[in-house]
Write an enzyme that holds these catalytic residues in place. Structure first.
Site, PDB file in Angstrom:
ATOM      1  N   ARG A 138      84.266  44.121  32.193  1.00  0.00           N
ATOM      2  CA  ARG A 138      85.326  43.133  32.137  1.00  0.00           C
ATOM      3  C   ARG A 138      86.665  43.848  32.154  1.00  0.00           C
ATOM      4  O   ARG A 138      86.923  44.700  31.313  1.00  0.00           O
ATOM      5  CB  ARG A 138      85.160  42.372  30.819  1.00  0.00           C
ATOM      6  CG  ARG A 138      85.633  40.982  30.807  1.00  0.00           C
ATOM      7  CD  ARG A 138      85.205  40.276  29.545  1.00  0.00           C
ATOM      8  NE  ARG A 138      85.766  40.795  28.322  1.00  0.00           N
ATOM      9  CZ  ARG A 138      86.189  40.052  27.310  1.00  0.00           C
ATOM     10  NH1 ARG A 138      86.100  38.741  27.399  1.00  0.00           N
ATOM     11  NH2 ARG A 138      86.659  40.577  26.214  1.00  0.00           N
ATOM     12  N   THR A 193      92.784  41.278  32.918  1.00  0.00           N
ATOM     13  CA  THR A 193      92.544  39.971  33.548  1.00  0.00           C
ATOM     14  C   THR A 193      91.319  39.260  32.978  1.00  0.00           C
ATOM     15  O   THR A 193      91.144  38.063  33.202  1.00  0.00           O
ATOM     16  CB  THR A 193      92.297  40.146  35.053  1.00  0.00           C
ATOM     17  OG1 THR A 193      91.073  40.902  35.221  1.00  0.00           O
ATOM     18  CG2 THR A 193      93.425  40.913  35.738  1.00  0.00           C
ATOM     19  N   ASP A 202      83.406  44.714  19.697  1.00  0.00           N
ATOM     20  CA  ASP A 202      82.963  45.095  21.034  1.00  0.00           C
ATOM     21  C   ASP A 202      81.517  45.568  20.970  1.00  0.00           C
ATOM     22  O   ASP A 202      81.218  46.636  20.415  1.00  0.00           O
ATOM     23  CB  ASP A 202      83.870  46.211  21.584  1.00  0.00           C
ATOM     24  CG  ASP A 202      83.579  46.483  23.054  1.00  0.00           C
ATOM     25  OD1 ASP A 202      82.413  46.801  23.383  1.00  0.00           O
ATOM     26  OD2 ASP A 202      84.498  46.360  23.881  1.00  0.00           O
ATOM     27  N   ASP A 238      80.610  49.055  22.561  1.00  0.00           N
ATOM     28  CA  ASP A 238      81.117  50.187  21.776  1.00  0.00           C
ATOM     29  C   ASP A 238      80.307  50.367  20.490  1.00  0.00           C
ATOM     30  O   ASP A 238      80.045  51.500  20.068  1.00  0.00           O
ATOM     31  CB  ASP A 238      82.598  49.983  21.436  1.00  0.00           C
ATOM     32  CG  ASP A 238      83.496  50.239  22.638  1.00  0.00           C
ATOM     33  OD1 ASP A 238      83.042  50.938  23.567  1.00  0.00           O
ATOM     34  OD2 ASP A 238      84.628  49.751  22.649  1.00  0.00           O
TER      35      ASP A 238
HETATM   36  C1  PRP Z   1      81.117  42.624  27.305  1.00  0.00           C
HETATM   37  C2  PRP Z   1      79.821  41.904  27.003  1.00  0.00           C
HETATM   38  C3  PRP Z   1      79.685  40.968  28.176  1.00  0.00           C
HETATM   39  C4  PRP Z   1      81.126  40.609  28.469  1.00  0.00           C
HETATM   40  C5  PRP Z   1      81.406  39.253  27.901  1.00  0.00           C
HETATM   41  O1  PRP Z   1      80.904  43.631  28.217  1.00  0.00           O
HETATM   42  O2  PRP Z   1      78.732  42.757  26.814  1.00  0.00           O
HETATM   43  O3  PRP Z   1      79.082  41.570  29.313  1.00  0.00           O
HETATM   44  O4  PRP Z   1      81.947  41.584  27.818  1.00  0.00           O
HETATM   45  O5  PRP Z   1      82.683  38.821  28.226  1.00  0.00           O
HETATM   46  P1  PRP Z   1      82.949  37.590  29.208  1.00  0.00           P
HETATM   47  O6  PRP Z   1      82.032  36.486  28.780  1.00  0.00           O
HETATM   48  O7  PRP Z   1      84.395  37.272  28.935  1.00  0.00           O
HETATM   49  O8  PRP Z   1      82.728  38.053  30.612  1.00  0.00           O
HETATM   50  P2  PRP Z   1      82.042  44.649  28.699  1.00  0.00           P
HETATM   51  O9  PRP Z   1      82.680  44.139  29.933  1.00  0.00           O
HETATM   52  O10 PRP Z   1      82.950  44.962  27.552  1.00  0.00           O
HETATM   53  O11 PRP Z   1      81.211  45.926  29.143  1.00  0.00           O
HETATM   54  P3  PRP Z   1      80.248  46.896  28.305  1.00  0.00           P
HETATM   55  O12 PRP Z   1      78.963  46.144  28.048  1.00  0.00           O
HETATM   56  O13 PRP Z   1      80.063  48.031  29.231  1.00  0.00           O
HETATM   57  O14 PRP Z   1      80.931  47.271  27.025  1.00  0.00           O
HETATM   58  N1  URA Z   2      82.791  41.469  24.701  1.00  0.00           N
HETATM   59  C1  URA Z   2      82.450  41.958  23.479  1.00  0.00           C
HETATM   60  O1  URA Z   2      81.787  43.001  23.377  1.00  0.00           O
HETATM   61  N2  URA Z   2      82.866  41.285  22.399  1.00  0.00           N
HETATM   62  C2  URA Z   2      83.598  40.158  22.463  1.00  0.00           C
HETATM   63  O2  URA Z   2      83.925  39.572  21.424  1.00  0.00           O
HETATM   64  C3  URA Z   2      83.930  39.665  23.747  1.00  0.00           C
HETATM   65  C4  URA Z   2      83.503  40.344  24.852  1.00  0.00           C
END
Ligand code: PRP
Ligand code: URA
Length: 206
Positions: free
Chosen positions: A101, A105, A197, A200
């Site tokens: 994400r 944006t 997150d 993380d």
């Molecule tokens: C996080 C989470 C989802 C997304 C949710 O991933 O694991 O995939 O955000 O957000 P949304 O509903 O607004 O799209 P992230 O993009 O942070 O990637 P990661 O899993 O690599 O940390």
């Molecule tokens: N992605 C995450 O990991 N946590 C949130 O709260 C939203 C998006």
């Protein structure tokens, strides 16, 4: 269909995960255990077919799963749900969707896709701990449908009402399963109260 799996064991483990004092090891272990508990509920209506077998005492009609199940974690955080679900469905195949994400944006960006064959006839479980704006889930469902998938379930740990609504509007045919529906998204697109997150906290990257 949107189902929030209110179960005392899931809620207990999720509370440990939400706590900011919980470290990577306990976060990951509780996610893994919740994934197994959620899989039990999500699989409640999987189709079965009858099979004739012999027990040590005689003939018996049993039932076996009749459809291939494909688990599709959204990288990275979805990986945290994979092993728990596979323990319950060890014959499941696994596909991967890489999405991140954009922090400004909040738009999802695709960076990886790899799937088993025969998606048309399979039951697809897209898994990701967080359903925030819904952008990643919608993009993942789009990617699966483009490749022929017809029977898709979305399995997330924590959802925001905004994300659940967006997925339901974009893909009304997809059943959504959550362990909890939280209150709202904050101004930077994080779920409140949420758990921070997820990626993380699973991988210790912050
Ligand atoms: C996080 C989470 C989802 C997304 C949710 O991933 O694991 O995939 O955000 O957000 P949304 O509903 O607004 O799209 P992230 O993009 O942070 O990637 P990661 O899993 O690599 O940390
Ligand atoms: N992605 C995450 O990991 N946590 C949130 O709260 C939203 C998006």
């Amino acid at each position: 269909m949107l189902e929030v799996l209110n179960h005392p064991l899931i809620t207990h483990k999720l509370t440990i995960m939400r706590n900011k004092e919980t470290g990577t090891k306990d976060f990951r272990e509780n996610l893994d255990e919740i994934a197994e508990l959620m899989a039990y509920e999500v699989c409640r209506d999987l189709p079965v077919r009858s099979v004739d077998i012999e027990t040590p005492m005689g003939a018996c009609t049993g039932y076996e799963l009749s459809k291939q199940v494909v688990i599709v974690p959204i990288l990275r955080a979805g990986i945290g749900l994979l092993d728990g679900i596979r323990r319950l469905i060890p014959t499941a195949k696994v596909g991967f969707i890489g999405l991140y994400r954009d922090e400004e944006t909040l738009e999802p960006h695709e960076y990886f896709a790899k799937f088993p064959k025969n998606l048309e006839d399979s039951i697809i479980m897209i898994v990701d701990p967080m359903l925030a704006t819904g952008g990643s889930a919608i993009a993942a469902i789009d990617m699966m449908k483009k490749r022929g998938a017809k029977n898709i379930r979305l399995v997330c740990l924590v959802g925001a009402p905004e994300g659940a609504k967006a997925v339901q509007e974009a893909h009304p045919d997809v059943d959504i399963y959550l362990a909890a529906m939280d209150d709202h998204l904050n101004e930077i697109g994080y779920i409140v109260p949420g758990l921070g997150d997820a990626g993380d906290r699973i991988f210790g990257t912050k």
